[in-house]
Structures are given as structure tokens and as C-alpha cells.
Design a protein around this motif. Structure first.
Motif, PDB file in Angstrom:
ATOM      1  N   ALA A  48     -14.213 -94.451 -81.461  1.00 18.56           N
ATOM      2  CA  ALA A  48     -13.508 -94.110 -82.700  1.00 18.56           C
ATOM      3  C   ALA A  48     -14.260 -94.579 -83.939  1.00 18.56           C
ATOM      4  N   ASN A 176      -3.887 -90.559 -74.532  1.00 15.12           N
ATOM      5  CA  ASN A 176      -4.970 -89.715 -75.059  1.00 15.12           C
ATOM      6  C   ASN A 176      -4.604 -89.127 -76.412  1.00 15.12           C
ATOM      7  N   ARG A 179      -4.746 -91.807 -79.122  1.00 13.18           N
ATOM      8  CA  ARG A 179      -6.139 -92.153 -79.436  1.00 13.18           C
ATOM      9  C   ARG A 179      -6.790 -91.068 -80.291  1.00 13.18           C
ATOM     10  N   GLU A 180      -6.522 -89.832 -79.993  1.00 12.04           N
ATOM     11  CA  GLU A 180      -7.057 -88.741 -80.810  1.00 12.04           C
ATOM     12  C   GLU A 180      -6.515 -88.827 -82.230  1.00 12.04           C
ATOM     13  N   ILE A 183      -8.520 -91.401 -84.119  1.00 12.23           N
ATOM     14  CA  ILE A 183      -9.818 -90.853 -84.520  1.00 12.23           C
ATOM     15  C   ILE A 183      -9.667 -89.976 -85.748  1.00 12.23           C
TER      16      ILE A 183
END
Length: 627
Positions: A48, A176, A179-180, A183
Motif C-alpha cells: 500500500a 481484501n 485493503r483495497e 490503497i
């Protein structure tokens, strides 16, 4: 963005990842939970592209506390000091984590450690440079003992983490997605990835480790991929390298690096530091030209170089050139060869000193007819062969009981002498004219050539210490017939025993030396197996003729070896001892010979200082002591 301003992309923005995102199935087990937090921090930084100040601070606290645990458990506080580089952020996060999780005993140890490291500067540097190896500081050793007695950090860390409101164990799909989302909230991710890429390129271009790794791997014809962990070795640090051919070890000292695969030399790189990065010493171009040039061409180059330099001083003699050239290489070999034991020094020097003069005639000064007087390096080879053979006297692999049967012992000693002669004659060195030409025309290539000789000697020594125990083990498994009671038949029995052992040992010698010196086949003509085999055979005949021609003679030979073993084992080893190649003038010896050697034994004060002269008798070369 200007290159000198690009570090601005590393400045923290705001708290982008306030939650610690871990897999749901990691929450129940203490070890899995701590590992999940470590994985989160690695992901946040590496994938990230977040920095400290943008990630939940508790995650960094747990990360560096676990790093402290892992480093100390692996190599003590010395390793932690070395690998952490005593970075302020690492130390601060570590202590905050220990305090937050209530690890009171660990906090006490950590504070004691910091008190030591913030105290005497020289002491702290020694602890950090030692990396937990060698003579560990007594107080550090005590801290390690206290630390190892505790087994609670992971449990304390996990209990603390479970109580954090921002710890979020999530199933895989939601993990997931979260986390995206993190980012997506980092607008500097692309710029930071670009910065990291360029920084790695800059570092790779100037980092001595990576430069040496690429250079030595290229010599082997493989591709360097990355540097793994390193650990201290005598004279430097050895680094594990991942390459296209698997694992390699790169040992880096003050001015050189060597690449090895399972102990075998695969590459070497010599450098000097210029400004901020290492520069190779010499490119080897002139050296390669001189290797194939005729003697006439070499002398013409020397004349031209001295004429251009407008020198009026007489040229140094070939003997002086060789002596000066070989001195550092021989000194390095001597140090490396005798470093395993001071008794090796004693074994090599003993036959030269006055108190043992009567034994010289029986100790094989290892290769008189093997080293032809026409070889310009005969003295060096003779000293090398002698040193190798003499070290056998104190070999731990050689049991006293193996010398009781002189019939068999003579066969072993003769084969070891032949092996030492092969090793000595396998050393490849340029002649005096080519060395002088290098010194005049390419001084840095001369340094490379000195390094080539030094490393050949070291590799021969490394091979010898593995060969001797193997040879003795082979000998100990063989059954030898008893000798005839008729003395005139004894030579047949001794010769038969010698040849039986020769069948097993000669291939070990030829293959072993070839493999030990295979790297240097790129620098010199490849070793000739037939020539080495011929030398081995000549060596056996020499030892049989000179030391085992009769039962009485071989018994006297083996008896001297036994006596030397007893004397060295029961006495104090010499503190220092060395043999040098010198000119007669330097050794203050009056002789018509051009090269001599000097043996010096020191033990608080000089015990003995003798010179020995290299005598030429046709195809024979021997050492003779002089007062």
C-alpha cells in the motif's frame, strides 16, 4: 518533482489505515494473531506504500516488539543491535509496544540494554559490530540469559492486541475489500513506488555488496537476484546470495570479495573505495596480454617503460622482484594456514630451528627432485610443499597407533608427501619479467595478480585441511601385509603398500586440487591432470628411495615423526613463527645462491632465526640451513 526534492513523497499525510486488518481465522491463536499483525504492517508498507504516521501506531509497536523478540531469540542482543542499526524509530516503537502489552520484565531488560548502548561509545560499537558472535560482552550475555528465561511476550502481545478497538479480524473477502479501500485512500502510492524503485537502483549502483555480488556472479555465468542475511567471519562479513543457480555465499573484507558455492571458489572481486562507491582494482587487460606475449615482447615493453620514465636507476634483479611480489601472498597464506592451531606453526618451524637440527635429515623437506631448478618459483613451491607436509605431524586425524606399524606408516607418509608436492606445483605464478612489466605498466593489475596468488595459496590450504583427514581415514580402513623378515625384501613390501594406498589417494588429490583451483583456470592455463599425476608418481618414488629404502630407514623416519608429535603436544606452541622468501642481501647471508629463505620463531623473545638456502643440483632442489 526534482530529484533532490523527491523524498517529500515519504512525508506522512494523515492516518490512512486507522484499523489493523487481520484474517478472521488468525484471531483465536496467539502466534497466528501476532503473525497476522506483522503481515498487515508488511502489506501496508510494501504494497500500500504507507509510511509511519499513516498506519495505526499500535500495529508498528507490536511489529517492532516482535522484531526485538525474534532477533534476540536468534542471536542475542548483539544481533538485535547490529541488525536494527539502533534505529530511533525501531527502538521507540519496541519500547512502546512492550509497555503497552504490560511486558514489565521485558521492559526492564530492554532499558538495561539501552543503558549499556547509550554508555561507553567504544563498548557499544563493539557490541553492535560483533552481532552476537565471538566474545560477547558479559553484561549483554547476562541480559540474553534473563531474556531467554522469559517465554511470555507472544501471549502478552496477543492479549493486548485483542483488546484494541481498532483490531479488525475479517473474513477473506471483506479483508481484501478493506485493503483495497486503504490503497485507494493513498494518493501518493504511485509516486512512492517510483521513488522506491529509483532509490533501489541508486543503492544497487553504489552498494559494495551488490556490486561485488553482480561482478562475482557474472564470473560464474549466473545472475545475482538478491542479498539475504549476513554474519561476521574473520576479516569481514559473509552474505547469503540468491542467484539463478541457487544459494551462494559472498565474503566481503576491506578490499575484496569472494563468491563460494558449498565452499568452492567461484568468483573474486578486488576493489578500492573512491568517493562513495567501490571501484575495481585493475581490469586485467594488460595482464591477459602479457600471459600470451613472448619473453622478447615482454622485455621490450619493460625497456620502453623504463625509457619513457627516464629512469637511471638499475633495474631490480629478478630475485628481488619475485621476493617483493611473493611476500604479501606468502604472509597471507601463512596466517590463514596456521590460524586453526598454533601447533601447526610449531610443526612447520621445528625442523628449521637449531635444537632440532639432527632431525632435519629424516623429516621430508618435501619434494627435492620434484621442483626443477629451472622453475623460477622453486623456492616458493618448496616452502609450500614443506609446510603442507609438516602440518600432518600435528593432525588430529592421525592417531599415534597408526605409526606403530612402520610398514604401513611409511606408505601413508610417502603418499602425503607426494600429495603436498602436487599441491605446491599446482600453484600458478607469472615469471619475474611479466611481474616487472605489470609493476611498470599496470600497477593495479599487479595487485590483482598478487591477489590471485594469495587466493590460490589459501585455496590450496583449505583443500589440504579437508584432504588429510580423508586420506588418513582411507588409510585406517586398509589392511597391509607384514614385511618380510629378510631386510633385502623390505623395499618390495613398502613399495607394494605405498602403491595400494596410491590407488585410492591419487584420484582424491588430482580431483581435489583441480576443483579447489578451478576458478583460476579463467586466469591461467588449465591444470594438466597428466602433469599432476606424473608429479605424484615421482613424489612416491622419491620418498621411497630417500626415506623408506630399508626397514631401518623407514623406522627411523616414522620414529622422528612420532617424536615430533610428542614434543609439540607436550610443549608450549610458538606464539609466532614465519618463513619468508628473501634475497641474500636482505637475509644477510653470504652465498652465491640468488634466493634464500629465513625462518623466525618468536616466543616473547627470539628463540631462533635461521636462513636456509635454495641449492640447485641439476634437477634437484633442497633446503640447507645456514648459521
Amino acid at each position: 518533482m526534482a530529484e533532490n526534492d523527491d523524498t517529500r513523497v515519504l512525508e506522512p499525510q494523515s492516518l490512512i489505515a486507522p484499523d489493523i486488518l487481520v484474517p478472521e481465522n488468525a484471531a483465536a491463536d496467539d502466534t497466528d494473531l501476532v503473525a497476522g499483525v506483522i503481515d498487515f504492517v508488511n502489506w501496508a508498507v510494501d504494497h500500500a506504500s504507507l509510511v509511519s504516521g499513516e498506519i495505526a501506531p499500535e500495529a508498528f509497536w507490536a511489529y517492532h516488539a516482535d522484531y526485538y523478540l525474534a532477533q534476540v531469540n536468534n542471536g542475542g542482543h548483539g544481533q538485535f543491535a547490529h541488525n536494527s542499526r539502533m534505529g530511533e524509530q525501531t527502538l521507540d516503537n519496541c519500547r512502546k509496544g512492550l509497555v503497552a502489552m504490560g511486558a514489565t520484565d521485558y521492559v526492564g531488560i530492554f532499558d538495561d540494554f539501552m543503558a549499556i548502548m547509550n554508555g561507553d561509545v567504544a563498548r557499544a560499537k563493539a557490541i553492535q559490530d560483533g552481532s552476537g558472535f565471538g566474545n560477547v560482552d558479559p553484561e549483554i550475555k547476562e541480559l540474553d540469559r534473563r531474556f531467554f528465561a522469559l517465554k511470555t511476550m507472544t501471549a502478552l502481545s496477543a492479549a493486548w492486541l485483542r483488546g484494541l478497538p481498532n483490531l479488525r479480524p475479517l473474513p477473506a473477502d471483506r479483508l481484501n475489500a478493506e485493503r483495497e479501500a486503504v490503497i485507494a485512500r493513498n494518493p501518493l502510492r504511485t509516486a512512492r513506488e517510483d521513488y522506491v524503485r529509483r532509490d533501489k537502483e541508486r543503492h544497487a549502483a553504489t552498494d559494495p555488496i551488490q556490486i561485488a555480488a553482480r561482478t562475482t556472479c557474472a564470473q560464474e555465468g549466473i545472475t545475482f537476484e538478491r542479498v539475504n542475511a549476513g554474519f561476521p567471519v574473520p576479516g569481514g562479513i559473509s552474505w547469503g546470495l540468491q542467484t539463478s543457480a541457487g544459494l551462494r555465499m559472498l565474503a566481503i573484507g576491506n578490499s575484496g570479495a569472494t563468491l563460494r558455492a558449498e565452499g568452492s571458489l567461484r568468483g573474486q572481486y578486488f576493489y578500492e573505495t573512491k568517493t562513495e562507491y567501490p571501484v575495481a582494482v585493475g581490469d586485467g587487460a594488460l595482464r591477459r596480454t602479457l600471459m600470451t606475449a613472448s619473453a622478447r615482447d615482454v622485455r621490450a615493453r619493460i625497456r620502453a617503460a623504463t625509457r619513457d620514465a627516464n629512469t637511471v636507476s638499475p633495474a631490480a634483479s629478478p630475485e628481488t622482484v619475485l621476493a617483493e611480489f611473493l611476500e604479501p601472498a606468502l604472509a597471507a597464506f601463512w596466517g590463514a594456514f596456521t590460524s586453526p592451531s598454533k601447533r601447526i606453526n610449531s610443526a612447520i618451524i621445528s625442523p628449521y630451528i637449531g635444537t632440532n637440527a639432527s632431525r632435519v635429515s629424516y623429516v621430508p623437506r618435501a619434494a627435492s627432485p620434484l621442483l626443477a631448478a629451472s622453475d623460477p618459483h622453486s623456492l616458493l613451491r618448496l616452502i609450500l610443499a614443506n609446510a603442507l607436509w609438516d602440518s600432518v605431524v600435528v593432525s588430529e586425524a592421525l592417531a599415534d597407533s597408526m605409526l606403530e606399524d612402520t610398514d604401513a606408516a611409511g606408505a601413508l607418509l610417502a603418499n602425503l608427501g607426494a600429495a603436498a608436492a602436487v599441491a605446491a606445483t599446482s600453484l600458478r605464478v607469472l615469471d619475474a619479467d611479466r611481474i616487472r612489466a605489470l609493476s611498470l605498466l599496470a600497477p593495479e593489475d599487479l595487485i590483482r595478480e598478487q591477489c590471485n596468488v594469495r587466493f590460490q595459496l589459501v585455496e590450496i590450504g583449505r583443500w589440504w585441511f579437508t584432504f588429510v583427514p580423508s586420506a588418513i581415514a582411507t588409510f585406517s580402513k586398509m589392511q597391509f601385509p607384514r614385511s618380510s623378515r629378510f631386510s633385502w625384501l623390505y623395499v618390495d613390501v613398502c613399495g607394494r603398500n605405498t602403491r595400494r594406498l596410491d590407488t585410492d589417494l591419487r584420484p582424491l588429490v588430482l580431483n581435489g586440487i583441480t576443483n579447489a583451483l578451478i576458478y583460476f583456470d579463467r586466469e591461467y592455463p588449465a591444470l594438466s591432470a597428466s602433469q599432476m599425476a606424473s608429479t605424484y608418481g615421482t613424489g612416491l618414488r622419491h620418498f621411497l628411495f630417500r626415506f623408506a629404502a630399508s626397514k631401518q630407514q623407514v623406522a627411523a623416519w616414522v620414529g622422528v615423526v612420532s617424536a615430533l608429535r610428542t614434543m609439540i603436544a607436550s610443549g608450549q606452541p610458538f606464539e609466532e613463527a614465519a618463513i619468508f622468501i628473501l634475497t641474500p642481501h636482505a637475509a644477510k647471508v653470504r652465498t652465491r645462491e640468488k634466493l634464500v629463505g629465513a625462518a623466525t620463531v618468536l616466543d616473547g623473545e627470539t628463540i631462533a632465526r635461521q636462513a636456509f638456502v635454495f641449492l640447485k643440483h641439476g634437477q634437484r632442489a633442497t633446503l640447507q640451513q645456514t648459521p
